[in-house]
Design a protein around this motif. Structure first.
Motif, mmCIF file in Angstrom:
data_model
loop_
_atom_site.group_PDB
_atom_site.id
_atom_site.type_symbol
_atom_site.label_atom_id
_atom_site.label_comp_id
_atom_site.label_asym_id
_atom_site.label_seq_id
_atom_site.Cartn_x
_atom_site.Cartn_y
_atom_site.Cartn_z
ATOM 1 N N ALA A 229 1.049 3.894 -3.046
ATOM 2 C CA ALA A 229 0.652 5.274 -2.784
ATOM 3 C C ALA A 229 1.793 6.249 -3.072
ATOM 4 C CB ALA A 229 0.206 5.417 -1.335
ATOM 5 N N CYS B 199 1.691 6.270 6.511
ATOM 6 C CA CYS B 199 2.491 6.873 5.443
ATOM 7 C C CYS B 199 1.764 6.778 4.107
ATOM 8 C CB CYS B 199 3.838 6.182 5.339
ATOM 9 S SG CYS B 199 4.941 6.572 6.669
ATOM 10 N N ALA B 200 1.195 5.590 3.850
ATOM 11 C CA ALA B 200 0.479 5.384 2.589
ATOM 12 C C ALA B 200 -0.674 6.379 2.459
ATOM 13 C CB ALA B 200 -0.035 3.948 2.515
ATOM 14 N N TYR B 201 -1.379 6.619 3.561
ATOM 15 C CA TYR B 201 -2.497 7.577 3.541
ATOM 16 C C TYR B 201 -1.972 8.959 3.171
ATOM 17 C CZ TYR B 201 -6.504 10.233 5.218
ATOM 18 O OH TYR B 201 -7.576 11.079 5.302
ATOM 19 N N ALA C 210 0.835 -1.207 0.000
ATOM 20 C CA ALA C 210 0.000 0.000 0.000
ATOM 21 C C ALA C 210 0.867 1.254 0.000
ATOM 22 C CB ALA C 210 -0.923 -0.023 1.225
ATOM 23 N N ALA C 211 1.899 1.268 0.843
ATOM 24 C CA ALA C 211 2.769 2.444 0.920
ATOM 25 C C ALA C 211 3.504 2.654 -0.406
ATOM 26 C CB ALA C 211 3.758 2.276 2.063
ATOM 27 N N LEU D 265 3.314 2.226 8.248
ATOM 28 C CA LEU D 265 3.299 2.218 6.778
ATOM 29 C C LEU D 265 1.934 2.619 6.233
ATOM 30 C CD1 LEU D 265 5.436 -0.975 6.152
ATOM 31 C CD2 LEU D 265 5.933 1.299 5.257
ATOM 32 N N VAL D 266 0.874 2.184 6.921
ATOM 33 C CA VAL D 266 -0.484 2.566 6.474
ATOM 34 C C VAL D 266 -0.672 4.076 6.627
ATOM 35 C CG1 VAL D 266 -2.938 2.365 7.045
ATOM 36 C CG2 VAL D 266 -1.525 0.322 6.882
ATOM 37 N N PHE E 152 0.887 9.736 1.673
ATOM 38 C CA PHE E 152 1.390 9.775 0.287
ATOM 39 C C PHE E 152 0.231 9.902 -0.695
ATOM 40 C CE2 PHE E 152 5.057 6.784 1.677
ATOM 41 C CZ PHE E 152 5.644 7.831 2.363
ATOM 42 N N ALA E 153 -0.852 9.204 -0.411
ATOM 43 C CA ALA E 153 -1.966 9.150 -1.362
ATOM 44 C C ALA E 153 -2.752 10.457 -1.386
ATOM 45 C CB ALA E 153 -2.883 7.981 -1.005
ATOM 46 N N HIS F 119 4.323 9.857 -6.944
ATOM 47 C CA HIS F 119 4.834 11.164 -6.526
ATOM 48 C C HIS F 119 6.360 11.131 -6.509
ATOM 49 C CE1 HIS F 119 0.699 11.893 -5.351
ATOM 50 N NE2 HIS F 119 0.747 10.798 -4.613
ATOM 51 N N VAL G 254 9.521 7.591 0.370
ATOM 52 C CA VAL G 254 8.898 6.267 0.169
ATOM 53 C C VAL G 254 9.940 5.160 0.329
ATOM 54 C CG1 VAL G 254 7.738 4.792 -1.518
ATOM 55 C CG2 VAL G 254 7.118 7.201 -1.340
ATOM 56 N N ALA H 201 0.175 14.385 -0.601
ATOM 57 C CA ALA H 201 1.528 14.390 -1.164
ATOM 58 C C ALA H 201 2.063 15.810 -1.383
ATOM 59 C CB ALA H 201 1.548 13.594 -2.455
#
Lengths: 387, 283
Positions: free
Chosen positions: A30, B211-213, A26-27, B208-209, B215-216, A34, A41, B219
């Motif tokens: 996402a 971070c993923a949020y 997921a990371a 990580l979740v 990034f999505a 970018h 990342v 950003a």
């Protein structure tokens, strides 16, 4: 030094792997669109992966590099006694120390297996050095105790595996009967034993020693009357005489019953056998302390009657204990009867029969022997020695 | 012979097991008992609590772009992250029972999370209002209310990102997120008592979740402060490693110091009740 015969790997719980894997994906998904966040990342995803990979690799390589440098285990011990078990592990690697090594040993005796620890920790074993873990073990079952294989587990925090080095070498420990301390009045078993086979007591000769007192019987020499004991009795017509014996004579037979029960109460019978074995061992030690030579007879198996001549020597008592350690309920009534008869027929032999039955059998009542039933064992036993 | 029999103590066979049992060590050797002891060790571990708190606060900093997220514009997101950062650690099984002052402390920490990053830009009534809102919700939500607050915060986080109106979508997403969260927590809770290191992996996954949020959805804001973001995540990761070490310590402390063999039906030796053939304990 013994290398591990195999490395057992235990993988981390699948739910943990699944959750972490999904979040990594997921990371990554996402962050990929970018470009400005690329460093972020990469760092966010790489750190856990590297940590887990490093911890996993170190756990595995460290487990492989472990060697057994020595095992400290006695060859024999007494039941109810504890012994110190020590395992020394050496680290044959060159780079990283082994951290948090958990060691464990497997114990097995006659169908009983303990292989769930306790896990003794060696906090750090540096490369090229050794560390030792120690346990105290109490064996309560008589017989052969097998110690080993040994295991050494390494699982660094965050590792995906738990690497366990297994060292297959096994060490045998003979568990001798428990040590009983008997009451001082166990001497009473010896009183009157000369008459048991029809032998008449005469005046003691120089080599004989005082062994006890018994009631006066017609034919006894008045010179042997124990005056103090006789005066203490309330009945003025009752006398006691002193008994003497030559300790070097082999005229004392100790027969142990090993015949299985007829009524089927095997547990109780086994319990009695264990007590009888320990009692016989203690009794022989007492006789040895009095410098008596004893013939020990028991049935080891079908048509296998063992006879030991026990002089008052440590070597003979050791032989007896080793024999007693292996005894089981493998006798039969017919052989036992023949053994008893044979011992009684030996000229001048006094026979002490340690029976497993609560009552004397009819055929035994006819024989001039001293029969000790399971009820007598607690009477003569003062304490069980815990070492 | 009769005299000997007279000496028989009728209670011998009853007394003997008790006498012998006093010498034997009874170990904590069941898995469940070990898990209980481990949990109590973790509950008493202050360093673990500090590490958990730092992980949560660092995760908040990373998720909000170290102050890049504007509380005035994205107030639901900031509110939700602040609430999660303060309330989530106290929902962990090893967290000690809250005392009287805990609710005040949580409210103050929650308010500070909003206010302190705004010191570098501008503190205005809008920021103070959000801080007050965070403090008030953390103070009011207690007991089961905390669970509801966590569910609501997750719902808000995902609900505000939906194309439809947040008021309608947030409850739906909240329910779905709560269902998924409860399922995941139950799965992990079933494992973690026996394999506590799974917590380390779960902590990595949570970060990580988050971070993923970010990034999505945030950003552009995060891109402005990448080095600070990396620093915040690094601090969080290092604290997770500390947590892993503390959990390992608890595992070692809670391991049994002795084991007994399986009791046998056939009595092997002297004591008839405590009939273990082998007893082993750590020297």
């Amino acid at each position: 030094m013994e290398r591990p015969s195999r490395i057992k790997l235990t993988i981390a719980p699948p739910i943990g792997i699944a959750v972490l894997g999904a979040s990594l994906v997921a990371a990554t998904i996402a962050g990929v669109p970018h470009p400005a966040l690329r460093a972020l990342v990469v760092f966010a995803v790489a750190f856990p992966l590297l940590w887990i990979a490093l911890a996993t690799t170190l756990s595995y390589t460290t487990a492989r590099a472990l060697r057994t440098a020595g095992v400290e285990v006695p060859s024999r011990t007494h039941a109810m006694g504890s012994f110190r078990l020590a395992l020394t592990l050496a680290h044959g690697g060159h780079a990283f120390p082994a951290i948090g090594v958990l060691t464990s040993a497997r114990f097995s005796t006659a169908g009983v297996v303990v292989d769930a620890g306790p896990w003794a920790e060696i906090p750090v074993v540096e490369a090229g050095r050794a560390g030792t873990s120690r346990w105290d073990v109490m064996a309560k079952r008589r017989g052969m105790l097998l110690v080993g294989p040994f295991s050494a587990a390494v699982e660094l925090p965050g590792s995906a595996i738990r690497a366990t080095a297994v060292f297959e070498a096994t060490h045998a420990v003979t568990v001798l009967p428990a040590v009983y301390h008997l009451q001082p009045f166990v001497d009473a078993l010896l009183a009157g034993r000369h008459v048991a086979a029809g032998r008449f007591q005469t005046l003691p000769v120089a080599t004989e020693e005082y062994v006890g007192a018994r009631e006066y019987r017609p034919g006894d020499s008045p010179k042997l009357i124990h005056r103090v004991l006789s005066l203490r009795t309330r009945d003025p017509d009752q006398f006691y005489v002193r008994e003497f014996q030559d300790p070097s004579r082999d005229d004392l037979s100790l027969v142990l019953d090993t015949a299985p029960p007829l009524d089927g109460d095997a547990a109780l019978h086994r319990y009695r056998l264990e007590k009888a074995v320990c009692f016989v061992s203690a009794l022989c030690r007492i006789f040895a302390a009095r410098r008596l030579t004893v013939r020990f007879v028991c049935q080891r198996g079908a048509r296998d009657v063992v006879t030991l001549r026990l002089r008052p020597l440590n070597a003979d008592l050791d032989r007896l204990e080793m024999e007693l350690a292996q005894l089981d309920l493998r006798g039969d009534r017919a052989t036992l009867g023949r053994v008893l008869l044979g011992e009684v027929r030996r000229h001048g032999a006094a026979v002490i029969f340690v029976s497993l039955r609560p009552r004397e059998q009819v055929e035994q009542q006819r024989l001039p022997i001293v029969t000790l039933t399971p009820d007598h064992v607690p009477v003569f036993t003062r304490e069980v020695v815990w070492q | 012979m009769i005299n000997w029999l007279r000496r028989v103590d009728p209670a011998f066979y009853h007394k003997e097991p008790h006498l012998l049992r006093t010498q034997a060590r009874i170990a904590r050797y069941t898995e469940e008992a070990q898990a209980e002891v481990r949990c109590s060790v973790l509950t008493a571990d202050r360093m673990l609590h500090a590490a958990t708190t730092i992980v949560a606060l660092s995760a908040y900093a990373a998720a909000t772009g170290v102050g890049a997220l504007d509380p005035r514009g994205d107030w639901p997101t900031v509110w939700a992250f602040a609430v999660l950062a303060v309330a989530a650690p106290s929902a962990l099984p090893w967290w000690p029972r809250p005392d009287e002052g805990a609710w005040w402390r949580h409210a103050l920490i929650g308010s500070a999370l909003i206010t302190i990053p705004a010191v570098w830009s501008r503190i205005d009534p809008a920021v103070l209002s959000i801080a007050l809102l965070v403090g008030a919700t953390l103070y009011v939500a207690r007991g089961r209310g905390r669970v509801a607050l966590l569910v609501l915060a997750v719902g808000v986080l995902f609900g505000v990102r939906m194309p439809a109106h947040p008021l309608f979508v947030a409850p739906l997403v909240g329910v779905l997120a709560a269902g998924a969260g409860i399922l995941g927590v139950r799965l992990i809770a079933r494992v973690w008592r026996l394999r506590p290191q799974v917590v380390t992996w779960s902590a990595f996954a949570t970060l990580l979740v988050a971070c993923a949020y970010t990034f999505a959805f945030d950003a552009p804001a995060v891109a402005l402060r990448v080095p600070a973001e990396i620093a915040a995540i690094a601090v969080a990761y290092l604290c997770v490693c500390i947590m892993a070490g503390r959990i390992r310590r608890a595992e070692l402390m809670a391991r049994p110091d002795g084991v007994l063999s399986i009791p046998q039906s056939i009595v092997p030796l002297l004591d008839r009740s405590h009939d273990h053939a082998i007893i082993c304990w750590l020297a």
